[in-house]
Design a protein around this motif. Structure first.
Motif, PDB file in Angstrom:
ATOM      1  N   GLY A 160      -7.352   1.012   8.753  1.00 22.92           N
ATOM      2  CA  GLY A 160      -6.302   0.858   7.741  1.00 22.92           C
ATOM      3  C   GLY A 160      -5.578   2.157   7.485  1.00 22.92           C
TER       4      GLY A 160
ATOM      5  N   GLY B 126      -5.198  10.594  -4.244  1.00 21.31           N
ATOM      6  CA  GLY B 126      -5.103   9.286  -3.594  1.00 21.31           C
ATOM      7  C   GLY B 126      -4.920   8.188  -4.636  1.00 21.31           C
ATOM      8  N   VAL B 127      -4.457   7.034  -4.145  1.00 20.32           N
ATOM      9  CA  VAL B 127      -4.397   5.862  -5.028  1.00 20.32           C
ATOM     10  C   VAL B 127      -5.821   5.468  -5.420  1.00 20.32           C
ATOM     11  N   THR B 128      -6.776   5.848  -4.592  1.00 23.65           N
ATOM     12  CA  THR B 128      -8.179   5.562  -4.913  1.00 23.65           C
ATOM     13  C   THR B 128      -8.538   6.159  -6.272  1.00 23.65           C
TER      14      THR B 128
ATOM     15  N   PHE C 132      -8.648  -5.103  -0.918  1.00 22.35           N
ATOM     16  CA  PHE C 132      -9.303  -3.826  -0.672  1.00 22.35           C
ATOM     17  C   PHE C 132     -10.220  -3.585  -1.872  1.00 22.35           C
TER      18      PHE C 132
ATOM     19  N   ILE D  48     -11.786  -1.451  -3.770  1.00 22.46           N
ATOM     20  CA  ILE D  48     -11.978  -0.395  -4.773  1.00 22.46           C
ATOM     21  C   ILE D  48     -11.923  -0.933  -6.200  1.00 22.46           C
TER      22      ILE D  48
ATOM     23  N   VAL E 278      -1.583  -6.049  -6.067  1.00 20.63           N
ATOM     24  CA  VAL E 278      -1.322  -5.185  -4.908  1.00 20.63           C
ATOM     25  C   VAL E 278      -0.204  -5.844  -4.101  1.00 20.63           C
TER      26      VAL E 278
ATOM     27  N   ASN F 106      -3.190  -5.729   1.161  1.00 16.50           N
ATOM     28  CA  ASN F 106      -4.239  -5.515   2.151  1.00 16.50           C
ATOM     29  C   ASN F 106      -5.378  -6.465   1.759  1.00 16.50           C
TER      30      ASN F 106
ATOM     31  N   ASP G 173      -0.482  -1.811  -7.591  1.00 11.70           N
ATOM     32  CA  ASP G 173      -0.736  -0.924  -6.447  1.00 11.70           C
ATOM     33  C   ASP G 173       0.351  -1.197  -5.413  1.00 11.70           C
TER      34      ASP G 173
ATOM     35  N   ILE H  94       1.155   0.848  -2.794  1.00 11.07           N
ATOM     36  CA  ILE H  94       0.984   1.863  -1.749  1.00 11.07           C
ATOM     37  C   ILE H  94       1.679   1.476  -0.437  1.00 11.07           C
ATOM     38  N   TYR H  95       1.884   0.154  -0.229  1.00 11.30           N
ATOM     39  CA  TYR H  95       2.550  -0.283   1.009  1.00 11.30           C
ATOM     40  C   TYR H  95       4.035  -0.596   0.787  1.00 11.30           C
TER      41      TYR H  95
ATOM     42  N   SER I  57      -0.286   8.257   1.451  1.00  6.94           N
ATOM     43  CA  SER I  57      -1.166   7.994   2.596  1.00  6.94           C
ATOM     44  C   SER I  57      -0.503   7.133   3.666  1.00  6.94           C
ATOM     45  N   LYS I  58       0.084   6.027   3.240  1.00 12.48           N
ATOM     46  CA  LYS I  58       0.603   5.071   4.223  1.00 12.48           C
ATOM     47  C   LYS I  58       2.059   5.378   4.574  1.00 12.48           C
TER      48      LYS I  58
ATOM     49  N   ARG J 209      -4.907  13.473   0.596  1.00 12.40           N
ATOM     50  CA  ARG J 209      -5.380  12.950  -0.684  1.00 12.40           C
ATOM     51  C   ARG J 209      -4.372  13.243  -1.799  1.00 12.40           C
TER      52      ARG J 209
HETATM   53  N1  PLP Z   1      -4.815   0.679  -2.186  1.00 11.85           N
HETATM   54  C1  PLP Z   1      -4.790  -0.154  -1.134  1.00 11.85           C
HETATM   55  C2  PLP Z   1      -4.311  -1.544  -1.322  1.00 11.85           C
HETATM   56  C3  PLP Z   1      -5.222   0.274   0.127  1.00 11.85           C
HETATM   57  O1  PLP Z   1      -5.195  -0.567   1.157  1.00 11.85           O
HETATM   58  C4  PLP Z   1      -5.694   1.601   0.288  1.00 11.85           C
HETATM   59  C5  PLP Z   1      -6.183   2.086   1.591  1.00 11.85           C
HETATM   60  O2  PLP Z   1      -6.401   1.389   2.525  1.00 11.85           O
HETATM   61  C6  PLP Z   1      -5.710   2.430  -0.840  1.00 11.85           C
HETATM   62  C7  PLP Z   1      -5.257   1.950  -2.061  1.00 11.85           C
HETATM   63  C8  PLP Z   1      -6.215   3.853  -0.769  1.00 11.85           C
HETATM   64  O3  PLP Z   1      -5.152   4.750  -0.777  1.00 11.85           O
HETATM   65  P1  PLP Z   1      -5.314   6.322  -0.857  1.00 11.85           P
HETATM   66  O4  PLP Z   1      -5.450   6.844   0.523  1.00 11.85           O
HETATM   67  O5  PLP Z   1      -4.037   6.793  -1.510  1.00 11.85           O
HETATM   68  O6  PLP Z   1      -6.497   6.624  -1.690  1.00 11.85           O
END
Ligand code: PLP
Length: 392
Positions: free
Chosen positions: A38, A99-101, A125, A127, A173, A177, A205, A207-208, A238-239, A247
């Motif tokens: 991913g 990171g979004v994490t 995903f 998290i 999201v 994902n 979220d 991120i994409y 990240s993406k 990060r």
């Molecule tokens: N959110 C989603 C939906 C993701 O798929 C991912 C990574 O695969 C992340 C967050 C993590 O992103 P980051 O690298 O910014 O922590």
């Protein structure tokens, strides 16, 4: 005495990342082609790397301001305003995160008291499920498999009816994902209407957001547009900019909410490395064309993979965004997605991720990632075709 028995009970509920064990297994198979990853296979754009290196050379290696550097905060504010039309104050309404994490962790833990419920549409995903459990809350999986993996107002309402006031958050999201589904603005507006004026936060979220392929995607549909006061927006580099290892990401929300999020971020992470923030600022200020160039290649890969799976007779999601296709394992093959994925890896040397690793609704599916070279995708399709033909 077993010391682990004295550890937090709510931590024991945190889902493990089986995905990593599976990746470890597939890596051990020689000659395997991997459609599991991913993360972009592209490298960070040169001008961004140079900005990071110049920052180090200029001793931008001290603590950064905890909320983020002034330059990056202002670049984020401008970028978000341009994309979705909402102006966040760089000084008080944005935080630069690891990171979004980390943004997800800060958002979920800041709104969850023990016993609270966070609605997490699945497959997803994982998290968000982990973060809710860490906070002592419960992530309730909103299974979208019966609504073509799209989140609908009716579906959310049914969970609100069941869990009532315990619900404190809804994760959205988009694009998502592991399914590659991308909702449009009308769908997001309808979701916003269900939670509007209720004490429920939307954790959006996005991120994409730069990786959406259908018409109108460049309009950046966002739930922020319809629900700015209740939404915590998460996005990152990240993406879109192939910067997974740096990060760096961000979260945006109205000031009083950001002040609370800051407490988690400031104490857990302190700040994101100064030179990393300088590189991210360069990406936003001078790399506006970078995501489009990568998107064009992802689109081509998506078309090849999607077409190939259709020709094999596989039923899949219509991949509108991110870099994933979620595919149903055909009836004549092993239906346990984990067993299937291990077998496919061993016998056909093709790695795809078991759908059940993404929660409810993912059983019987596998995720194909096309964040990989076109030749790898073609080889995988060829091997998959032979594997299927031998079992029909
Ligand atoms: N959110 C989603 C939906 C993701 O798929 C991912 C990574 O695969 C992340 C967050 C993590 O992103 P980051 O690298 O910014 O922590």
């Amino acid at each position: 005495m077993k010391m682990e028995e004295h550890m937090r009970t709510d931590l024991k509920r945190v889902p493990t990342m089986k995905i990593f064990d599976f990746a470890f297994f597939t890596k051990s198979i020689e000659g395997i082609v991997e459609l599991t990853i991913g993360e972009p296979d592209f490298n960070t754009p040169e001008h961004v790397k140079e900005a990071g290196m110049a920052a180090i050379a200029n001793n931008r290696t001290h603590y950064a301001p905890q909320r983020g550097t002034a330059g990056l905060l202002s670049a984020i504010s401008d970028d978000v305003a341009k994309k979705i039309g909402k102006v966040y104050d760089p000084a008080t309404e944005i935080l630069v995160t690891n990171g979004v994490t980390e943004g997800a962790y800060a958002a979920v833990t800041a709104i969850t008291n023990p016993g609270d419920v966070i609605l997490v549409p699945t497959p997803t995903f994982s998290i968000y499920m982990a973060d809710a459990a860490i906070a002592g809350g419960t992530a309730v999986e909103v299974d979208t498999s019966k609504t073509n993996f799209r989140l609908t107002p009716e579906l959310i309402q049914s969970y609100l009816d069941e869990y009532g006031d315990r619900v404190k958050g809804l994760v959205v999201v988009n694009p998502t994902n592991p399914t590659g589904i991308a909702m449009n603005q009308d769908e997001l507006d309808a979701i916003a209407d269900v939670v509007r004026d209720k004490p429920i936060f939307v954790i959006a979220d996005e991120i994409y957001d730069q990786l959406a392929y259908t018409e109108g995607a460049d309009q950046y549909p966002s739930i922020v547009k319809s629900l700015p006061e209740q939404t915590i927006l998460l996005n990152g580099f990240s993406k879109s900019y192939a910067m997974t290892g740096w990060r760096v990401a961000y979260m945006c929300a109205p000031k009083p909410i950001t002040d609370e999020l800051f407490k988690v971020h400031g104490f857990a992470v302190t700040d994101v490395a100064t030179f990393v923030q300088d590189a991210a600022e360069e990406a936003l200020r001078n790399g506006q064309e970078d995501p489009a160039a990568m998107r064009a290649q992802y689109r081509e890969r998506r078309n090849v993979l999607y077409q190939g799976l259709q020709e094999l007779g596989w039923e899949t999601t219509n991949p509108e965004g991110a870099f994933y296709i979620f595919a149903k394992i055909p009836d004549y093959l092993e239906q346990d997605d984990e067993k299937f994925a291990y077998d496919l890896a061993e016998k056909a040397k093709v790695a795809v991720t078991p759908g059940s690793y993404f929660g409810a609704g993912g059983e019987g599916y596998v995720r194909f990632s096309y964040a990989t070279d076109l030749n790898v995708i073609k080889t995988a399709l060829d091997r998959l075709q032979k594997y299927c033909a031998a079992r029909r």
